[in-house]
Write a protein that holds these residues in place. Structure first.
Motif, PDB file in Angstrom:
ATOM      1  N   ASP A  15       0.818  -1.203   0.000  1.00 41.72           N
ATOM      2  CA  ASP A  15       0.000   0.000   0.000  1.00 41.72           C
ATOM      3  C   ASP A  15       0.858   1.263   0.000  1.00 41.72           C
ATOM      4  O   ASP A  15       0.347   2.360   0.026  1.00 41.72           O
ATOM      5  CB  ASP A  15      -0.913   0.026   1.233  1.00 41.72           C
ATOM      6  CG  ASP A  15      -1.952  -1.065   1.167  1.00 41.72           C
ATOM      7  OD1 ASP A  15      -2.284  -1.511   0.048  1.00 41.72           O
ATOM      8  OD2 ASP A  15      -2.430  -1.479   2.222  1.00 41.72           O
ATOM      9  N   VAL A  16       2.141   1.099  -0.005  1.00 42.62           N
ATOM     10  CA  VAL A  16       3.077   2.223   0.074  1.00 42.62           C
ATOM     11  C   VAL A  16       3.232   2.840  -1.312  1.00 42.62           C
ATOM     12  O   VAL A  16       3.379   2.138  -2.306  1.00 42.62           O
ATOM     13  CB  VAL A  16       4.458   1.737   0.581  1.00 42.62           C
ATOM     14  CG1 VAL A  16       5.448   2.876   0.614  1.00 42.62           C
ATOM     15  CG2 VAL A  16       4.325   1.090   1.941  1.00 42.62           C
ATOM     16  N   GLN A  17       3.179   4.137  -1.373  1.00 42.32           N
ATOM     17  CA  GLN A  17       3.386   4.849  -2.635  1.00 42.32           C
ATOM     18  C   GLN A  17       4.888   4.994  -2.834  1.00 42.32           C
ATOM     19  O   GLN A  17       5.532   5.828  -2.207  1.00 42.32           O
ATOM     20  CB  GLN A  17       2.699   6.213  -2.576  1.00 42.32           C
ATOM     21  CG  GLN A  17       2.573   6.895  -3.888  1.00 42.32           C
ATOM     22  CD  GLN A  17       1.543   6.224  -4.802  1.00 42.32           C
ATOM     23  OE1 GLN A  17       1.132   5.109  -4.586  1.00 42.32           O
ATOM     24  NE2 GLN A  17       1.162   6.912  -5.827  1.00 42.32           N
ATOM     25  N   GLU A  18       5.467   4.162  -3.687  1.00 36.17           N
ATOM     26  CA  GLU A  18       6.910   4.164  -3.883  1.00 36.17           C
ATOM     27  C   GLU A  18       7.304   5.149  -4.976  1.00 36.17           C
ATOM     28  O   GLU A  18       6.624   5.277  -5.979  1.00 36.17           O
ATOM     29  CB  GLU A  18       7.402   2.775  -4.285  1.00 36.17           C
ATOM     30  CG  GLU A  18       7.251   1.745  -3.199  1.00 36.17           C
ATOM     31  CD  GLU A  18       7.825   0.412  -3.634  1.00 36.17           C
ATOM     32  OE1 GLU A  18       9.015   0.390  -3.991  1.00 36.17           O
ATOM     33  OE2 GLU A  18       7.083  -0.560  -3.623  1.00 36.17           O
ATOM     34  N   LYS A  19       8.431   5.807  -4.764  1.00 37.27           N
ATOM     35  CA  LYS A  19       9.010   6.656  -5.793  1.00 37.27           C
ATOM     36  C   LYS A  19       9.933   5.789  -6.642  1.00 37.27           C
ATOM     37  O   LYS A  19      10.551   4.872  -6.142  1.00 37.27           O
ATOM     38  CB  LYS A  19       9.795   7.790  -5.152  1.00 37.27           C
ATOM     39  CG  LYS A  19       8.945   8.721  -4.327  1.00 37.27           C
ATOM     40  CD  LYS A  19       9.817   9.769  -3.653  1.00 37.27           C
ATOM     41  CE  LYS A  19       9.026  10.553  -2.651  1.00 37.27           C
ATOM     42  NZ  LYS A  19       8.777   9.838  -1.407  1.00 37.27           N
ATOM     43  N   LEU A  20      10.009   6.070  -7.898  1.00 34.83           N
ATOM     44  CA  LEU A  20      10.859   5.290  -8.785  1.00 34.83           C
ATOM     45  C   LEU A  20      12.188   6.015  -8.986  1.00 34.83           C
ATOM     46  O   LEU A  20      12.216   7.174  -9.366  1.00 34.83           O
ATOM     47  CB  LEU A  20      10.168   5.087 -10.132  1.00 34.83           C
ATOM     48  CG  LEU A  20       8.840   4.344 -10.076  1.00 34.83           C
ATOM     49  CD1 LEU A  20       8.215   4.313 -11.454  1.00 34.83           C
ATOM     50  CD2 LEU A  20       9.021   2.953  -9.533  1.00 34.83           C
ATOM     51  N   TYR A  21      13.273   5.313  -8.703  1.00 28.31           N
ATOM     52  CA  TYR A  21      14.617   5.857  -8.878  1.00 28.31           C
ATOM     53  C   TYR A  21      15.407   4.903  -9.756  1.00 28.31           C
ATOM     54  O   TYR A  21      15.142   3.698  -9.789  1.00 28.31           O
ATOM     55  CB  TYR A  21      15.349   5.990  -7.529  1.00 28.31           C
ATOM     56  CG  TYR A  21      14.704   6.950  -6.559  1.00 28.31           C
ATOM     57  CD1 TYR A  21      14.868   8.324  -6.701  1.00 28.31           C
ATOM     58  CD2 TYR A  21      13.947   6.491  -5.495  1.00 28.31           C
ATOM     59  CE1 TYR A  21      14.290   9.210  -5.803  1.00 28.31           C
ATOM     60  CE2 TYR A  21      13.366   7.370  -4.590  1.00 28.31           C
ATOM     61  CZ  TYR A  21      13.548   8.727  -4.754  1.00 28.31           C
ATOM     62  OH  TYR A  21      12.982   9.604  -3.865  1.00 28.31           O
ATOM     63  N   ALA A  22      16.410   5.408 -10.423  1.00 24.88           N
ATOM     64  CA  ALA A  22      17.298   4.567 -11.219  1.00 24.88           C
ATOM     65  C   ALA A  22      18.190   3.751 -10.281  1.00 24.88           C
ATOM     66  O   ALA A  22      18.436   4.140  -9.141  1.00 24.88           O
ATOM     67  CB  ALA A  22      18.159   5.435 -12.128  1.00 24.88           C
ATOM     68  N   TYR A  23      18.640   2.591 -10.778  1.00 27.58           N
ATOM     69  CA  TYR A  23      19.584   1.800  -9.999  1.00 27.58           C
ATOM     70  C   TYR A  23      20.844   2.619  -9.756  1.00 27.58           C
ATOM     71  O   TYR A  23      21.213   3.464 -10.550  1.00 27.58           O
ATOM     72  CB  TYR A  23      19.922   0.498 -10.718  1.00 27.58           C
ATOM     73  CG  TYR A  23      18.764  -0.465 -10.732  1.00 27.58           C
ATOM     74  CD1 TYR A  23      18.426  -1.182  -9.588  1.00 27.58           C
ATOM     75  CD2 TYR A  23      17.980  -0.635 -11.853  1.00 27.58           C
ATOM     76  CE1 TYR A  23      17.351  -2.046  -9.576  1.00 27.58           C
ATOM     77  CE2 TYR A  23      16.903  -1.497 -11.857  1.00 27.58           C
ATOM     78  CZ  TYR A  23      16.591  -2.198 -10.708  1.00 27.58           C
ATOM     79  OH  TYR A  23      15.517  -3.042 -10.701  1.00 27.58           O
ATOM     80  N   ASP A  24      21.498   2.344  -8.651  1.00 26.61           N
ATOM     81  CA  ASP A  24      22.728   3.037  -8.231  1.00 26.61           C
ATOM     82  C   ASP A  24      22.497   4.502  -7.910  1.00 26.61           C
ATOM     83  O   ASP A  24      23.428   5.296  -7.877  1.00 26.61           O
ATOM     84  CB  ASP A  24      23.838   2.902  -9.282  1.00 26.61           C
ATOM     85  CG  ASP A  24      24.318   1.474  -9.417  1.00 26.61           C
ATOM     86  OD1 ASP A  24      24.227   0.728  -8.414  1.00 26.61           O
ATOM     87  OD2 ASP A  24      24.780   1.097 -10.495  1.00 26.61           O
ATOM     88  N   THR A  25      21.249   4.889  -7.649  1.00 28.65           N
ATOM     89  CA  THR A  25      20.961   6.254  -7.219  1.00 28.65           C
ATOM     90  C   THR A  25      21.438   6.465  -5.790  1.00 28.65           C
ATOM     91  O   THR A  25      21.905   7.539  -5.437  1.00 28.65           O
ATOM     92  CB  THR A  25      19.447   6.534  -7.305  1.00 28.65           C
ATOM     93  OG1 THR A  25      19.021   6.324  -8.649  1.00 28.65           O
ATOM     94  CG2 THR A  25      19.114   7.944  -6.880  1.00 28.65           C
ATOM     95  N   PHE A  26      21.318   5.414  -4.964  1.00 32.55           N
ATOM     96  CA  PHE A  26      21.703   5.464  -3.553  1.00 32.55           C
ATOM     97  C   PHE A  26      22.840   4.476  -3.317  1.00 32.55           C
ATOM     98  O   PHE A  26      23.023   3.531  -4.083  1.00 32.55           O
ATOM     99  CB  PHE A  26      20.499   5.095  -2.669  1.00 32.55           C
ATOM    100  CG  PHE A  26      19.317   6.006  -2.871  1.00 32.55           C
ATOM    101  CD1 PHE A  26      19.277   7.249  -2.256  1.00 32.55           C
ATOM    102  CD2 PHE A  26      18.267   5.636  -3.677  1.00 32.55           C
ATOM    103  CE1 PHE A  26      18.204   8.101  -2.445  1.00 32.55           C
ATOM    104  CE2 PHE A  26      17.179   6.477  -3.881  1.00 32.55           C
ATOM    105  CZ  PHE A  26      17.153   7.717  -3.256  1.00 32.55           C
TER     106      PHE A  26
END
Length: 82
Positions: free
Chosen positions: A4-15
């Protein structure tokens, strides 16, 4: 969506590569490693997962992260039993 969590989409290796662990009553219940989720998103995902471990008694849980071989508690909570 799985949660139910609204996830943000990030590119791999962003963090930085980070391992997140969910402990329920001091036992590892779930863990994952990611480079594409922020710390806040990881906490929300694990808080949703802890609902699957609800039993009759109130259960304590904590979320830890391991980054560069350093383990840090990033969230503590409890969930009521039914």
């Amino acid at each position: 969506m799985l949660f139910d969590v609204q996830e943000k989409l990030y590119a791999y290796d962003t963090f930085p590569k980070t391992k997140y662990l969910l402990y329920v009553n001091n036992v590892i219940a779930y863990s994952f490693v990611t480079t594409s989720k922020s710390e806040d998103d990881a906490i929300e995902i694990l808080k949703e997962l802890v609902k699957n471990y609800t039993r009759r008694n109130t259960m304590a849980y904590k979320i830890k992260k391991i980054e560069d071989n350093v383990e840090i508690i990033i969230y503590k909570g409890s969930i009521k039993g039914y």
